[in-house]
Scaffold this motif. Structure first.
Motif, short mmCIF file in Angstrom:
data_model
loop_
_atom_site.label_atom_id
_atom_site.label_comp_id
_atom_site.label_asym_id
_atom_site.label_seq_id
_atom_site.Cartn_x
_atom_site.Cartn_y
_atom_site.Cartn_z
N GLY A 108 -0.92 -5.62 1.76
CA GLY A 108 0.09 -5.29 0.74
C GLY A 108 1.20 -4.42 1.29
N ILE A 109 0.86 -3.48 2.16
CA ILE A 109 1.86 -2.62 2.79
C ILE A 109 2.76 -3.45 3.70
N ALA A 110 2.19 -4.43 4.39
CA ALA A 110 2.97 -5.32 5.26
C ALA A 110 4.01 -6.10 4.44
N LEU A 111 3.60 -6.55 3.26
CA LEU A 111 4.54 -7.26 2.39
C LEU A 111 5.66 -6.34 1.91
N GLU A 112 5.31 -5.09 1.60
CA GLU A 112 6.33 -4.11 1.20
C GLU A 112 7.33 -3.89 2.33
N ALA A 113 6.82 -3.81 3.55
CA ALA A 113 7.71 -3.62 4.70
C ALA A 113 8.67 -4.80 4.87
N ALA A 114 8.16 -6.00 4.67
CA ALA A 114 9.01 -7.19 4.77
C ALA A 114 10.11 -7.16 3.72
N ASP A 115 9.78 -6.66 2.52
CA ASP A 115 10.79 -6.54 1.46
C ASP A 115 11.87 -5.54 1.86
N LEU A 116 11.46 -4.41 2.43
CA LEU A 116 12.43 -3.40 2.86
C LEU A 116 13.35 -3.96 3.94
N LEU A 117 12.77 -4.67 4.89
CA LEU A 117 13.57 -5.22 5.99
C LEU A 117 14.51 -6.33 5.52
N LYS A 118 14.06 -7.08 4.52
CA LYS A 118 14.91 -8.14 3.97
C LYS A 118 16.21 -7.57 3.41
N GLN A 119 16.11 -6.38 2.81
CA GLN A 119 17.30 -5.71 2.27
C GLN A 119 18.29 -5.36 3.37
N ILE B 185 5.69 -8.96 17.49
CA ILE B 185 4.65 -8.83 16.47
C ILE B 185 4.33 -7.36 16.22
N VAL B 186 4.26 -6.99 14.93
CA VAL B 186 3.76 -5.67 14.53
C VAL B 186 2.44 -5.89 13.80
N THR B 187 1.40 -5.16 14.19
CA THR B 187 0.11 -5.26 13.52
C THR B 187 -0.13 -4.01 12.68
N CYS B 188 -0.91 -4.16 11.63
CA CYS B 188 -1.24 -3.02 10.78
C CYS B 188 -2.69 -3.12 10.35
N GLU B 189 -3.41 -2.01 10.43
CA GLU B 189 -4.83 -1.98 10.08
C GLU B 189 -5.22 -0.59 9.62
N GLU B 190 -6.27 -0.53 8.80
CA GLU B 190 -6.84 0.73 8.33
C GLU B 190 -8.01 1.07 9.26
N HIS B 191 -7.66 1.32 10.53
CA HIS B 191 -8.66 1.40 11.61
C HIS B 191 -7.98 2.03 12.81
N ILE C 41 -4.59 9.64 -1.41
CA ILE C 41 -4.81 8.67 -0.33
C ILE C 41 -3.49 8.14 0.25
N PRO C 42 -2.46 7.88 -0.56
CA PRO C 42 -1.18 7.48 0.05
C PRO C 42 -0.64 8.52 1.02
N LEU C 43 -0.87 9.81 0.71
CA LEU C 43 -0.43 10.86 1.63
C LEU C 43 -1.22 10.82 2.93
N LEU C 44 -2.50 10.48 2.83
CA LEU C 44 -3.34 10.35 4.02
C LEU C 44 -2.85 9.19 4.88
N PHE C 45 -2.52 8.08 4.24
CA PHE C 45 -1.95 6.95 4.97
C PHE C 45 -0.64 7.35 5.66
N GLU C 46 0.17 8.10 4.94
CA GLU C 46 1.45 8.52 5.51
C GLU C 46 1.24 9.42 6.72
N LYS C 47 0.28 10.33 6.62
CA LYS C 47 0.00 11.24 7.74
C LYS C 47 -0.40 10.46 8.99
N HIS C 48 -1.11 9.37 8.80
CA HIS C 48 -1.56 8.57 9.93
C HIS C 48 -0.60 7.42 10.27
N GLY C 49 0.54 7.38 9.61
CA GLY C 49 1.57 6.40 9.96
C GLY C 49 1.31 4.99 9.49
N THR D 263 2.27 3.05 6.77
CA THR D 263 3.17 2.89 5.63
C THR D 263 4.16 1.78 5.91
N SER D 264 4.82 1.33 4.86
CA SER D 264 5.84 0.28 5.02
C SER D 264 7.01 0.78 5.86
#
Length: 322
Positions: free
Chosen positions: A208-219, A250-256, A296-304, A306-307
């Motif tokens: 879902g975050i990857a899709l959000e990033a694609a939306d941001l880049l489309k703009q 290619i950019v990869t994204c994982e919760e790992h 949890i979104p703040l935790l994701f942000e701390k670890h980079g 995010t979209s």
């Protein structure tokens, strides 16, 4: 409005459906059957349900024994405990043996509470190493679904195919990304959005975050292909090579952890087929930490994770390849 649904609930419901269809389906738990939503299976099929208590090594070896007798065991607990506490038993009791000339035993390991999104359980329970651990064990297939549709379809597939499978579910409710009609195949990724300037590929809830990033880049006039690579082993090398050839990066994204995880699997594949720049988004060789559900979104942000971080990685690749 985006629909959210619980992976564990769908997993439990799917097991009951499979249990109705196939008397060889059995479920094994380790004192987390309430949390994993497998307890209703036990109520309906009490003779096919085994709760071994807080004894994960026993969970795995009992599942192996059941598989050796022709059953199809689904063994479930938290990712911190499986594989966290029982790699030896997974390797030697499930992956190593052969039965009737087939490699490995027919055990389905389905876990929850993987990644940073475990939140309140803290760093000790935020399993950030499981993909790395499981994908290097021979004969084991590895999956990280992005939503409940994927969970249902993959659970059904596991009952139909032979061999050890590992699937990681999320603790929290997740947005529904796929339609009910979407087809899932072992070793095949799904293109969610086409694009020509770069590829973003992800697994699990960060799709879902990857899709959000694609939306941001489309703009900004940047066209990104987005791939849900739920099948990490076997991985869709053909789709990745095509993406590399057609989008140049290619950019990869994982919760790992980015070390030896999904991003590493992508980089390994592309380096041998059609080398292009690959940037990996995930935790950087660190443990997680406690965070309330709302944090949890703040935790994701701390670890980079995010979209914005994905968007910046795409731009960095484009600056390299121009």
């Amino acid at each position: 409005m985006t629909e959210f649904a619980d992976m564990r609930t769908v997993y439990g419901e799917t097991l009951i459906k499979l249990g109705d269809e196939n008397p060889n389906i059995v479920v094994v738990g380790a004192d987390t059957t309430d949390s994993l939503k497998t307890k209703p299976f036990g109520k309906k099929f009490p003779n096919r349900f085994f709760n071994v208590g807080i004894a994960e090594a026993n969970l795995v070896t009992m599942a192996a024994g059941l598989a050796n007798e022709g059953k199809i065991p689904f063994a479930s607990t938290y990712a911190a405990f499986l594989p966290g506490r029982c790699v030896d038993q997974i390797r030697n009791a499930i992956a190593y043996p052969s039965r009737n000339g087939k490699n490995g035993l027919n055990v389905k390991m389905v876990v929850s509470h993987g990644g940073l999104s475990v939140g309140p359980d803290g760093g000790s329970h935020q399993q950030l190493e499981d993909i790395a651990i499981m994908r290097v064990i021979p004969n084991v297939k590895v999956f990280v679904p992005s939503d409940t549709v994927a969970v249902e379809k993959l659970t059904q597939l596991f009952a139909q195919i032979y061999g050890p499978c590992y699937m990681r579910l999320a603790r929290s409710k997740t947005p529904v990304i796929h339609s009910k009609e979407q087809e899932f195949k072992i070793g095949k990724g799904i293109v969610l959005r086409d694009g020509s300037d770069c590829t973003i590929t992800a697994c699990g809830i960060v799709v879902g975050i990857a899709l959000e990033a694609a939306d941001l880049l489309k703009q900004e006039g940047i066209s990104c292909r987005v791939i849900d690579m739920f099948s990490i082993k076997p991985i869709d090398s053909e789709l990745l090579e095509k993406a590399a050839r057609e989008t140049g990066g290619i950019v990869t994204c994982e919760e790992h952890n980015v070390m030896a995880g999904f991003g590493s699997a992508v980089a390994e594949t592309v380096s041998e087929t059609y080398p292009v720049p690959v940037k990996r988004i995930g935790t950087k060789d660190q443990f997680g930490e406690s965070a309330r559900d709302g944090e949890i979104p703040l935790l994701f942000e701390k670890h980079g994770i995010t979209s914005i971080h994905i968007s910046n990685a795409v731009k960095a690749i484009r600056s390299q390849t121009r």
